[in-house]
Design a protein around this motif. Structure first.
Motif, PDB file in Angstrom:
ATOM      1  N   LEU A  69     -16.055   0.071   8.954  1.00 45.15           N
ATOM      2  CA  LEU A  69     -15.151  -0.994   8.525  1.00 45.15           C
ATOM      3  C   LEU A  69     -14.849  -0.929   7.024  1.00 45.15           C
ATOM      4  O   LEU A  69     -13.674  -1.050   6.643  1.00 45.15           O
ATOM      5  CB  LEU A  69     -15.713  -2.361   8.913  1.00 45.15           C
ATOM      6  N   PRO A  70     -15.836  -0.740   6.141  1.00 49.47           N
ATOM      7  CA  PRO A  70     -15.494  -0.575   4.732  1.00 49.47           C
ATOM      8  C   PRO A  70     -14.550   0.600   4.485  1.00 49.47           C
ATOM      9  O   PRO A  70     -13.640   0.513   3.647  1.00 49.47           O
ATOM     10  CB  PRO A  70     -16.865  -0.347   4.070  1.00 49.47           C
ATOM     11  N   VAL A  71     -14.750   1.710   5.210  1.00 52.02           N
ATOM     12  CA  VAL A  71     -13.874   2.873   5.050  1.00 52.02           C
ATOM     13  C   VAL A  71     -12.446   2.518   5.446  1.00 52.02           C
ATOM     14  O   VAL A  71     -11.489   2.804   4.706  1.00 52.02           O
ATOM     15  CB  VAL A  71     -14.385   4.069   5.887  1.00 52.02           C
ATOM     16  N   VAL A  72     -12.270   1.894   6.610  1.00 49.74           N
ATOM     17  CA  VAL A  72     -10.932   1.540   7.079  1.00 49.74           C
ATOM     18  C   VAL A  72     -10.285   0.511   6.159  1.00 49.74           C
ATOM     19  O   VAL A  72      -9.088   0.594   5.854  1.00 49.74           O
ATOM     20  CB  VAL A  72     -10.987   1.019   8.536  1.00 49.74           C
ATOM     21  N   LEU A  73     -11.076  -0.462   5.693  1.00 52.50           N
ATOM     22  CA  LEU A  73     -10.541  -1.477   4.777  1.00 52.50           C
ATOM     23  C   LEU A  73      -9.997  -0.832   3.501  1.00 52.50           C
ATOM     24  O   LEU A  73      -8.873  -1.130   3.069  1.00 52.50           O
ATOM     25  CB  LEU A  73     -11.631  -2.484   4.415  1.00 52.50           C
TER      26      LEU A  73
END
Length: 325
Positions: A158-162
């Motif tokens: 999720l941090p990567v996609v965000l």
């Protein structure tokens, strides 16, 4: 990959980036805009990113083997690190090179409606993807700020996609800025400047992601809240009277190792101690379900035992003499 791994957000980002990449390439072919070429490569890189994240999630599900007794949970960290180092950096360096070339050898943009139309479409598509990532993240974020969520999340997807989606939206605005000024002034240098800014943005995001995933690869302890739950669940004030010192380690985003030296009464029998340890493990797993690997070592509390660790009172999950009775 579990729901907490953000599969929905990854798939939404993948679908958006594939559609956007095709549109940007078409716009580049008709207009010759270097900003559009840089953005095309950016979208292809992002699509590859999501593919790597999905692959890492699949590989992480493999069962433990004698060679890897703690399983493959850290595969997700490895693939997130590859995303940050390889694809983001490749996209960033390509954009910087293309921007330099366009500034050194500027040329006018043809068929302006292609890049403008595609950029508007891309902004709408990326906004949808970003909205999905935010919605998925809010389930896990709780009361933490976005900065804290990105820095302390144990699931890297999720941090990567965000950050990908945020970088994509900012990059699209920069591309629109460069193309717009190039059209208004008739000077293709502005298109190159926009491309250069996109490259710098991608490299900055790569550095942030690399730093965060490096920390996960090195091994992070459980969060403060989980540590407190484990400590409370371990001590029963009957047989287990305290924690001399404790260590926790994430062996995967949703797998936690707990190792502790616990204080027991000197007059307990071996059977009583074994029963108490089994009960403590059950309580820990109930309090923190991701605590799947637990090692509890019984000992008689003493000042020397409490000081055996490397300053256990200050380490994550550590406990000083006040926890033992």
């Amino acid at each position: 990959m579990s729901a907490s791994g953000g599969t929905k957000a990854i798939v939404a980002a993948l679908a958006a980036n594939l559609a956007i990449a095709v549109a940007k390439f078409v716009a580049f072919l008709f207009s010759g805009s270097s900003s559009m070429l840089a953005e095309s490569v950016h979208s292809v890189a992002d699509s590859g990113n999501q593919g790597l994240l999905l692959l890492g999630g699949k590989k992480a599900k493999r069962a433990a083997t004698p060679e890897h007794p703690f399983g493959y949970g850290r595969e997700r960290y490895i693939y997130a690190f590859l995303v940050s180092i390889v694809l983001f950096s490749v996209g960033g360096m390509f954009a910087i090179y293309e921007g330099y070339e366009k500034i050194a050898h500027p040329h006018a943009i043809k068929d302006w409606y292609w890049p403008i139309g595609v950029l508007v479409f891309a902004i709408i598509a990326e906004t949808f993807s970003f909205r999905t990532a935010i919605k998925e993240s809010n389930v896990l974020r709780g009361k933490r700020s976005w900065k804290e969520f990105v820095r302390h999340s144990k699931a890297p997807e999720l941090p990567v996609v965000l950050l990908e989606d945020l970088g994509a939206l900012v990059g699209l605005v920069l591309a629109l800025f460069g193309v717009g000024l190039a059209l208004i002034t008739g000077n293709g240098v502005w298109d190159g400047i926009g491309t250069l800014c996109i490259g710098i943005l991608l490299i900055l995001i790569a550095l942030v992601l690399a730093a965060e995933t490096k920390s996960l690869l090195l091994g992070e302890s459980a969060g403060v809240e989980d540590v407190e739950k484990i400590k409370a669940a371990t001590v029963d004030s009957d047989t287990v009277t305290g924690i001399i010192h404790m260590r926790t380690l994430h062996i995967g985003p949703e797998e936690l190792l707990v190792a502790a030296k616990i204080a027991v009464r000197h007059d307990n029998t071996a059977e009583q101690v074994a029963t108490a340890i089994n009960a403590a493990e059950d309580r820990i797993r109930t309090a923190v379900p991701i605590a799947r690997v637990i090692y509890l070592e019984p000992d008689i509390y003493s000042e020397e035992a409490a000081a055996a660790g490397a300053d256990p009172a200050k380490s994550p999950g550590g406990a000083g003499p006040e926890t033992a009775h």
